[in-house]
Write a protein that holds these residues in place. Structure first.
Motif, PDB file in Angstrom:
ATOM      1  N   GLY A  88      15.769 -26.967  51.979  1.00 46.80           N
ATOM      2  CA  GLY A  88      16.065 -27.029  50.564  1.00 46.80           C
ATOM      3  C   GLY A  88      15.414 -25.929  49.754  1.00 46.80           C
ATOM      4  N   THR A  89      14.394 -25.291  50.329  1.00 47.25           N
ATOM      5  CA  THR A  89      13.749 -24.175  49.642  1.00 47.25           C
ATOM      6  C   THR A  89      14.755 -23.046  49.435  1.00 47.25           C
ATOM      7  OG1 THR A  89      11.610 -24.692  50.657  1.00 47.25           O
ATOM      8  CG2 THR A  89      11.885 -22.474  49.781  1.00 47.25           C
ATOM      9  N   VAL A  90      14.711 -22.414  48.277  1.00 50.68           N
ATOM     10  CA  VAL A  90      15.566 -21.263  48.007  1.00 50.68           C
ATOM     11  C   VAL A  90      14.699 -20.009  47.999  1.00 50.68           C
ATOM     12  CG1 VAL A  90      17.091 -20.131  46.351  1.00 50.68           C
ATOM     13  CG2 VAL A  90      17.252 -22.612  46.705  1.00 50.68           C
ATOM     14  N   LEU A  91      15.021 -19.090  48.880  1.00 53.68           N
ATOM     15  CA  LEU A  91      14.312 -17.821  48.979  1.00 53.68           C
ATOM     16  C   LEU A  91      15.137 -16.735  48.296  1.00 53.68           C
ATOM     17  CD1 LEU A  91      13.436 -18.087  52.783  1.00 53.68           C
ATOM     18  CD2 LEU A  91      11.968 -18.727  50.861  1.00 53.68           C
ATOM     19  N   HIS A  92      14.474 -15.653  47.912  1.00 51.99           N
ATOM     20  CA  HIS A  92      15.166 -14.540  47.272  1.00 51.99           C
ATOM     21  C   HIS A  92      14.846 -13.251  48.014  1.00 51.99           C
ATOM     22  CE1 HIS A  92      16.452 -17.056  43.936  1.00 51.99           C
ATOM     23  NE2 HIS A  92      15.224 -17.577  43.941  1.00 51.99           N
ATOM     24  N   SER A  93      15.863 -12.417  48.170  1.00 53.49           N
ATOM     25  CA  SER A  93      15.721 -11.187  48.943  1.00 53.49           C
ATOM     26  C   SER A  93      14.586 -10.318  48.438  1.00 53.49           C
ATOM     27  CB  SER A  93      17.031 -10.396  48.928  1.00 53.49           C
ATOM     28  OG  SER A  93      18.049 -11.112  49.577  1.00 53.49           O
ATOM     29  N   ASP A  94      14.492 -10.163  47.118  1.00 52.32           N
ATOM     30  CA  ASP A  94      13.442  -9.314  46.555  1.00 52.32           C
ATOM     31  C   ASP A  94      12.053  -9.838  46.894  1.00 52.32           C
ATOM     32  OD1 ASP A  94      15.276  -7.585  45.489  1.00 52.32           O
ATOM     33  OD2 ASP A  94      15.240  -8.468  43.473  1.00 52.32           O
ATOM     34  N   ASP A  95      11.895 -11.169  46.819  1.00 54.04           N
ATOM     35  CA  ASP A  95      10.595 -11.764  47.139  1.00 54.04           C
ATOM     36  C   ASP A  95      10.253 -11.574  48.609  1.00 54.04           C
ATOM     37  OD1 ASP A  95      10.361 -12.608  44.527  1.00 54.04           O
ATOM     38  OD2 ASP A  95      11.154 -14.616  44.934  1.00 54.04           O
ATOM     39  N   LEU A  96      11.245 -11.769  49.482  1.00 58.07           N
ATOM     40  CA  LEU A  96      11.007 -11.584  50.915  1.00 58.07           C
ATOM     41  C   LEU A  96      10.669 -10.136  51.224  1.00 58.07           C
ATOM     42  CD1 LEU A  96      13.765 -13.804  52.585  1.00 58.07           C
ATOM     43  CD2 LEU A  96      11.299 -14.128  52.711  1.00 58.07           C
ATOM     44  N   ALA A  97      11.401  -9.214  50.625  1.00 58.70           N
ATOM     45  CA  ALA A  97      11.144  -7.791  50.853  1.00 58.70           C
ATOM     46  C   ALA A  97       9.720  -7.434  50.441  1.00 58.70           C
ATOM     47  CB  ALA A  97      12.167  -6.947  50.095  1.00 58.70           C
ATOM     48  N   ARG A  98       9.296  -7.981  49.294  1.00 62.00           N
ATOM     49  CA  ARG A  98       7.956  -7.683  48.787  1.00 62.00           C
ATOM     50  C   ARG A  98       6.879  -8.307  49.684  1.00 62.00           C
ATOM     51  NH1 ARG A  98       8.498 -10.224  44.474  1.00 62.00           N
ATOM     52  NH2 ARG A  98       9.768  -8.613  43.472  1.00 62.00           N
ATOM     53  N   GLN A 121       7.039  -9.276  52.800  1.00 65.25           N
ATOM     54  CA  GLN A 121       7.050  -8.754  54.169  1.00 65.25           C
ATOM     55  C   GLN A 121       6.803  -7.247  54.225  1.00 65.25           C
ATOM     56  OE1 GLN A 121       7.308 -10.431  57.040  1.00 65.25           O
ATOM     57  NE2 GLN A 121       7.485 -12.432  56.039  1.00 65.25           N
ATOM     58  N   GLY A 122       6.856  -6.596  53.065  1.00 64.34           N
ATOM     59  CA  GLY A 122       6.640  -5.155  53.035  1.00 64.34           C
ATOM     60  C   GLY A 122       7.761  -4.375  53.684  1.00 64.34           C
ATOM     61  N   VAL A 123       9.010  -4.839  53.463  1.00 60.79           N
ATOM     62  CA  VAL A 123      10.175  -4.173  54.068  1.00 60.79           C
ATOM     63  C   VAL A 123      11.230  -3.933  52.985  1.00 60.79           C
ATOM     64  CG1 VAL A 123       9.782  -5.184  56.343  1.00 60.79           C
ATOM     65  CG2 VAL A 123      11.230  -6.393  54.691  1.00 60.79           C
ATOM     66  N   SER A 124      12.262  -3.202  53.365  1.00 61.07           N
ATOM     67  CA  SER A 124      13.349  -2.930  52.425  1.00 61.07           C
ATOM     68  C   SER A 124      14.307  -4.112  52.342  1.00 61.07           C
ATOM     69  CB  SER A 124      14.116  -1.691  52.872  1.00 61.07           C
ATOM     70  OG  SER A 124      14.797  -1.949  54.091  1.00 61.07           O
ATOM     71  N   ARG A 125      15.153  -4.111  51.329  1.00 67.59           N
ATOM     72  CA  ARG A 125      16.150  -5.180  51.184  1.00 67.59           C
ATOM     73  C   ARG A 125      17.178  -5.120  52.313  1.00 67.59           C
ATOM     74  NH1 ARG A 125      18.514  -5.897  45.280  1.00 67.59           N
ATOM     75  NH2 ARG A 125      19.368  -7.721  46.360  1.00 67.59           N
ATOM     76  N   SER A 126      17.422  -3.944  52.871  1.00 61.71           N
ATOM     77  CA  SER A 126      18.371  -3.851  53.989  1.00 61.71           C
ATOM     78  C   SER A 126      17.822  -4.572  55.220  1.00 61.71           C
ATOM     79  CB  SER A 126      18.679  -2.388  54.322  1.00 61.71           C
ATOM     80  OG  SER A 126      17.516  -1.708  54.757  1.00 61.71           O
ATOM     81  N   VAL A 127      16.514  -4.484  55.430  1.00 60.10           N
ATOM     82  CA  VAL A 127      15.891  -5.232  56.534  1.00 60.10           C
ATOM     83  C   VAL A 127      16.026  -6.726  56.278  1.00 60.10           C
ATOM     84  CG1 VAL A 127      13.721  -5.764  57.705  1.00 60.10           C
ATOM     85  CG2 VAL A 127      14.277  -3.391  57.147  1.00 60.10           C
ATOM     86  N   VAL A 128      15.787  -7.147  55.065  1.00 62.18           N
ATOM     87  CA  VAL A 128      15.898  -8.571  54.716  1.00 62.18           C
ATOM     88  C   VAL A 128      17.322  -9.060  54.950  1.00 62.18           C
ATOM     89  CG1 VAL A 128      15.816 -10.246  52.827  1.00 62.18           C
ATOM     90  CG2 VAL A 128      13.977  -8.565  53.097  1.00 62.18           C
ATOM     91  N   ARG A 129      18.299  -8.262  54.568  1.00 60.82           N
ATOM     92  CA  ARG A 129      19.700  -8.673  54.777  1.00 60.82           C
ATOM     93  C   ARG A 129      19.996  -8.899  56.252  1.00 60.82           C
ATOM     94  NH1 ARG A 129      20.818  -4.980  50.551  1.00 60.82           N
ATOM     95  NH2 ARG A 129      21.258  -3.299  52.047  1.00 60.82           N
ATOM     96  N   GLU A 130      19.498  -8.016  57.109  1.00 68.75           N
ATOM     97  CA  GLU A 130      19.727  -8.172  58.548  1.00 68.75           C
ATOM     98  C   GLU A 130      18.992  -9.393  59.090  1.00 68.75           C
ATOM     99  OE1 GLU A 130      20.982  -7.582  62.460  1.00 68.75           O
ATOM    100  OE2 GLU A 130      21.771  -6.948  60.504  1.00 68.75           O
ATOM    101  N   VAL A 131      17.783  -9.613  58.615  1.00 66.74           N
ATOM    102  CA  VAL A 131      17.007 -10.781  59.040  1.00 66.74           C
ATOM    103  C   VAL A 131      17.727 -12.066  58.639  1.00 66.74           C
ATOM    104  CG1 VAL A 131      14.882 -12.079  58.586  1.00 66.74           C
ATOM    105  CG2 VAL A 131      14.767  -9.623  59.073  1.00 66.74           C
ATOM    106  N   VAL A 132      18.221 -12.118  57.419  1.00 66.65           N
ATOM    107  CA  VAL A 132      18.945 -13.299  56.942  1.00 66.65           C
ATOM    108  C   VAL A 132      20.206 -13.530  57.769  1.00 66.65           C
ATOM    109  CG1 VAL A 132      20.241 -14.262  54.990  1.00 66.65           C
ATOM    110  CG2 VAL A 132      18.004 -13.197  54.610  1.00 66.65           C
ATOM    111  N   ARG A 133      20.880 -12.441  58.124  1.00 69.74           N
ATOM    112  CA  ARG A 133      22.083 -12.572  58.957  1.00 69.74           C
ATOM    113  C   ARG A 133      21.746 -13.230  60.294  1.00 69.74           C
ATOM    114  NH1 ARG A 133      24.436 -10.511  63.107  1.00 69.74           N
ATOM    115  NH2 ARG A 133      22.759  -9.003  63.475  1.00 69.74           N
ATOM    116  N   VAL A 134      20.644 -12.788  60.902  1.00 68.20           N
ATOM    117  CA  VAL A 134      20.234 -13.351  62.198  1.00 68.20           C
ATOM    118  C   VAL A 134      19.838 -14.816  62.051  1.00 68.20           C
ATOM    119  CG1 VAL A 134      18.518 -13.207  64.050  1.00 68.20           C
ATOM    120  CG2 VAL A 134      19.541 -11.109  63.133  1.00 68.20           C
TER     121      VAL A 134
END
Length: 238
Positions: free
Chosen positions: A25-35, A37-50
């Protein structure tokens, strides 16, 4: 992107979902994850896809990345199995896979005795002999490799493509059992003999004997790991 970076972020986010630190039920946001984890939003998008392919999360338009409940997880995914074995849910994971194995593998052995190609059954016999040597020597790392190969050959030898696809989940639980210290330093001589009996029955074309020997292996396996889930409640999902 570097595979090590990709894997590290997948492990961090996925494990947090599996062990409940990031609850359903938790809602995560790409920008928060990128920040974080210290990665780019493109990395986050691929991680979310997996992670979405594993059934752990889903992307919801204009909302974010929603964490899904355990009932939605792809429980046959080897990575999900590895994560569950590494945390508090290891007992439930071992129980589920051990019970699955005890249901499927005896039938797979029976079918393999009828359908396994001669070359594969000969390889199975050789692997069983090598398992005995490695087991007696206490070489658990090599024994594990051989054990995974043995059960993979049986599953594929059944000629049932759905049984064959269980080879990776079963490999994951065999590895987890060893990593969790639930394997004896020297596998029991009787268990080593049962593997030889399975291989011999498959090579000789004796379905009932192959099934019976595999059932003995499964019963012993459950008796050895059952204490790990003794106090673990069973989930129910309708």
């Amino acid at each position: 992107m570097p595979s090590s970076l990709h894997s590290r972020v997948i492990d961090d986010v996925g494990l947090a979902v599996i062990d409940g630190r990031t609850p359903a039920g938790t809602v995560l946001h790409s920008d928060d994850l990128a920040r974080s984890q210290g990665v780019s939003r493109s990395v986050v998008r691929e991680v979310v896809r997996v992670l979405a392919a594993m059934g752990l999360v889903e992307s919801v338009k204009r909302i974010g990345i929603r964490v899904l409940p355990a009932a939605r997880w792809n429980v046959y995914d080897p990575t999900v199995i590895r994560w569950r074995l590494s945390g508090a849910g290891k007992g439930a994971q071992l129980r589920s896979l051990s019970e699955l194995r005890s249901s499927v593998e005896p039938m797979a052995a029976e079918l393999a005795a009828q359908h396994c190609p001669a070359a594969a059954s000969a390889e199975l016999m050789a692997v069983a002999a090598q398992m005995r040597t490695a087991g007696r020597a206490g070489d658990l790392a090599h024994f594990l490799e051989l054990d995974i190969l043995f059960h993979r050959l049986v599953l594929h030898g059944s000629g049932n493509e759905m049984f064959a696809r269980l080879d990776e989940p079963i490999a994951a639980v065999l590895s987890g059992r060893t990593e969790l210290g639930l394997m004896p330093t020297n596998p029991h001589e009787t268990a080593l003999q049962w593997h030889v009996d399975v291989a011999d029955a498959i090579q000789g074309g004796h379905p009932a004997k192959a099934r019976a020997a595999m059932e003995l292996i499964m019963r012993r396996t459950i008796s050895e790991v059952e204490p790990s889930w003794a106090d673990t409640p069973r989930p129910y999902s309708a």
